[in-house]
Design an enzyme around this catalytic site. Structure first.
Site, mmCIF file in Angstrom:
data_model
loop_
_atom_site.group_PDB
_atom_site.id
_atom_site.type_symbol
_atom_site.label_atom_id
_atom_site.label_comp_id
_atom_site.label_asym_id
_atom_site.label_seq_id
_atom_site.Cartn_x
_atom_site.Cartn_y
_atom_site.Cartn_z
ATOM 1 N N GLU A 159 0.826 -1.207 0.000
ATOM 2 C CA GLU A 159 0.000 0.000 0.000
ATOM 3 C C GLU A 159 0.860 1.256 0.000
ATOM 4 O OE1 GLU A 159 -2.927 -0.168 3.176
ATOM 5 O OE2 GLU A 159 -2.841 -2.339 3.030
ATOM 6 N N CYS B 138 3.008 8.443 1.595
ATOM 7 C CA CYS B 138 3.446 7.437 2.567
ATOM 8 C C CYS B 138 3.705 6.157 1.791
ATOM 9 C CB CYS B 138 2.372 7.227 3.631
ATOM 10 S SG CYS B 138 2.764 5.948 4.841
ATOM 11 N N CYS C 257 4.584 -7.026 7.646
ATOM 12 C CA CYS C 257 5.501 -6.599 8.700
ATOM 13 C C CYS C 257 5.619 -7.705 9.737
ATOM 14 C CB CYS C 257 4.990 -5.320 9.354
ATOM 15 S SG CYS C 257 6.117 -4.626 10.587
ATOM 16 N N CYS D 156 3.178 -5.466 16.254
ATOM 17 C CA CYS D 156 2.568 -4.442 17.107
ATOM 18 C C CYS D 156 1.068 -4.695 17.253
ATOM 19 C CB CYS D 156 2.819 -3.054 16.534
ATOM 20 S SG CYS D 156 4.571 -2.610 16.471
ATOM 21 N N CYS E 225 -1.615 -2.610 14.997
ATOM 22 C CA CYS E 225 -1.342 -2.400 13.574
ATOM 23 C C CYS E 225 -1.901 -3.512 12.699
ATOM 24 C CB CYS E 225 0.173 -2.274 13.361
ATOM 25 S SG CYS E 225 0.615 -1.876 11.667
ATOM 26 N N GLY F 22 5.710 -2.351 7.016
ATOM 27 C CA GLY F 22 7.101 -2.763 7.168
ATOM 28 C C GLY F 22 7.891 -1.877 8.117
ATOM 29 N N GLU F 23 9.010 -2.397 8.552
ATOM 30 C CA GLU F 23 9.960 -1.684 9.406
ATOM 31 C C GLU F 23 11.166 -1.303 8.546
ATOM 32 O OE1 GLU F 23 12.332 0.132 11.364
ATOM 33 O OE2 GLU F 23 10.688 -0.412 12.729
ATOM 34 N N SER G 198 10.233 6.330 9.591
ATOM 35 C CA SER G 198 9.593 5.918 10.840
ATOM 36 C C SER G 198 10.082 4.529 11.246
ATOM 37 C CB SER G 198 8.069 5.900 10.673
ATOM 38 O OG SER G 198 7.439 5.424 11.837
ATOM 39 N N SER H 4 8.368 5.225 16.852
ATOM 40 C CA SER H 4 7.104 4.786 17.436
ATOM 41 C C SER H 4 7.345 4.408 18.898
ATOM 42 C CB SER H 4 6.557 3.575 16.670
ATOM 43 O OG SER H 4 6.247 3.937 15.344
ATOM 44 N N LEU H 5 6.727 5.153 19.805
ATOM 45 C CA LEU H 5 6.936 4.913 21.233
ATOM 46 C C LEU H 5 5.703 4.256 21.859
ATOM 47 C CD1 LEU H 5 9.312 5.396 23.136
ATOM 48 C CD2 LEU H 5 8.198 7.517 23.861
ATOM 49 N N HIS H 6 4.583 4.973 21.839
ATOM 50 C CA HIS H 6 3.260 4.446 22.171
ATOM 51 C C HIS H 6 3.044 4.043 23.627
ATOM 52 C CE1 HIS H 6 2.939 4.785 17.955
ATOM 53 N NE2 HIS H 6 3.484 3.629 17.638
ATOM 54 N N ASN I 87 -6.643 4.628 14.777
ATOM 55 C CA ASN I 87 -7.600 4.291 13.731
ATOM 56 C C ASN I 87 -7.990 2.843 14.009
ATOM 57 O OD1 ASN I 87 -9.074 3.971 11.398
ATOM 58 N ND2 ASN I 87 -7.508 4.817 10.051
ATOM 59 N N CYS J 230 -2.179 1.930 7.475
ATOM 60 C CA CYS J 230 -1.454 0.963 6.657
ATOM 61 C C CYS J 230 -1.871 -0.470 6.964
ATOM 62 C CB CYS J 230 0.056 1.128 6.834
ATOM 63 S SG CYS J 230 0.643 0.907 8.505
#
Length: 350
Positions: free
Chosen positions: A94, A107, A114, A118, A121, A164-165, A196, A219-221, A295, A338
């Site tokens: 995507e 993006c 991935c 997470c 996600c 993906g990372e 990211s 990405s901390l979260h 989201n 994503c």
């Protein structure tokens, strides 16, 4: 029949080397690059300043392969477009176009799927299929760039924040950054690019040493290890203290402000205590926080907090001296987060 080699994704020097066996003069490689990247040619027959014999010779040995759209979704307001792009082997990823007040932002994905796992996600639901090559990532960019050129516009900024990372596909991603920056290809400023990461600590240090002034988004979260490990399993390998130290180093070395992404999840990480701990963690860094109301991903059973709690979290960080923004939502009606469009296609094929 021998498989044709793809020339898309090669810079001028690589094109010159690839065309040596045909006895092609070096300046011709520059013309081929110009046709592919500036003029959007996807066949050698269109390259009218090359001789017919050379065009036929190129077509016999090479191709110009870029991804094709499997699906396109457009938001009701027309400001967000999401593309499911398929490569030659059928692998699809995507990419998203967001028409922002400051220009066109895209993006892109760096892997198909991935492996980070997470909890919030959609990209990780089917795992990682494979890494993308530098040429495939460039193909994502040019699919959207050519769409915009038809409107007299172009891509202004880019985030590597799709599926993906990026730092787990390090060599391909760095090669891609060089390609997209190359004046003969797209000429995008490194400062217009944000990468990211979920916090692959060794490769944050490697990236800082590359001398590429791309912006880093981490990405901390969560503001503490136990909760972050629940939401992001990678935290068990690279604990939060190491991630924050790497982020601080990156900001100090590149003089680029690091953004810490923080997805707000109802009842999980959105309390005043969490805001206070986050502020304490980031105090004194060249950093900012980007709050992202989740989201919702149906399969994950994680919900968006009420607006008053989002506002309170933002105010509490700001009061404690943390630069903070709340991400402007775009494309919610087309599931622009994503992974969701790709997952839908994978499930219909199962």
């Amino acid at each position: 029949m021998e498989e044709k080699q793809n020339l898309f994704g090669l810079d001028v020097a690589a094109l010159q080397e690839r065309l040596v066996p045909l006895g092609v003069q070096k300046f011709r490689a520059k013309q081929v690059a110009q046709w592919m990247y500036e003029k959007g040619a996807r066949s050698f027959g269109a390259m009218t300043n090359l001789s017919k014999a050379l065009r036929e010779e190129l077509a016999a040995s090479f191709e110009i392969a870029t991804p094709a759209a499997q699906d396109v979704l457009v938001s009701k307001d027309g400001k967000t477009e999401k593309f499911l792009l398929a490569f030659a082997d059928g692998t699809a990823v995507e990419s998203v176009l967001m028409r922002q007040p400051y220009g066109n932002s895209i993006c892109i994905s760096t892997q198909a799927g991935c492996a980070m796992g997470c909890a919030f996600c959609a990209s990780t639901l089917h795992g990682r299929a494979r890494d993308l090559t530098a040429a495939e990532m460039l193909g994502e960019v040019f699919f959207i760039e050519e769409r915009l050129r038809g409107e007299g516009q172009h891509v202004d900024t880019m985030v590597l924040m799709g599926s993906g990372e990026p730092l787990m596909n390090y060599e391909n991603v760095v090669a891609f950054l060089h390609l997209v920056h190359d004046p003969a290809i797209l000429g995008m400023s490194y400062r217009s690019i944000t990468l990211s990461t979920s916090g692959i600590v060794p490769n944050i240090y490697r990236l800082a040493d590359e001398g590429l002034p791309v912006s880093l988004s981490i990405s901390l979260h969560a503001p503490e290890d136990a909760l972050r490990s629940e939401l992001m399993p990678i935290n068990k390998k690279y604990p939060m203290a190491d991630v924050i130290a790497a982020g601080k180093m990156y900001g100090d070395k590149t003089k680029r402000r690091v953004t810490y992404e923080y997805i707000l999840i109802d009842g999980r990480n959105d309390s005043s205590r969490h805001a206070d701990e986050l502020a304490k963690l980031l105090r004194g860094q060249l950093a900012s926080v980007n709050l992202i109301p989740i989201n919702p991903v149906v399969e994950r059973h994680l919900l968006r907090p009420p607006q008053e709690r989002i506002d309170a979290f933002e105010r509490r960080l700001a009061k404690r001296g943390i630069a903070v923004t709340v991400r402007r939502e775009m494309g919610t009606d087309i599931n622009a987060a994503c992974g969701q469009l790709r997952n839908r296609h994978l499930e219909t094929q199962a």
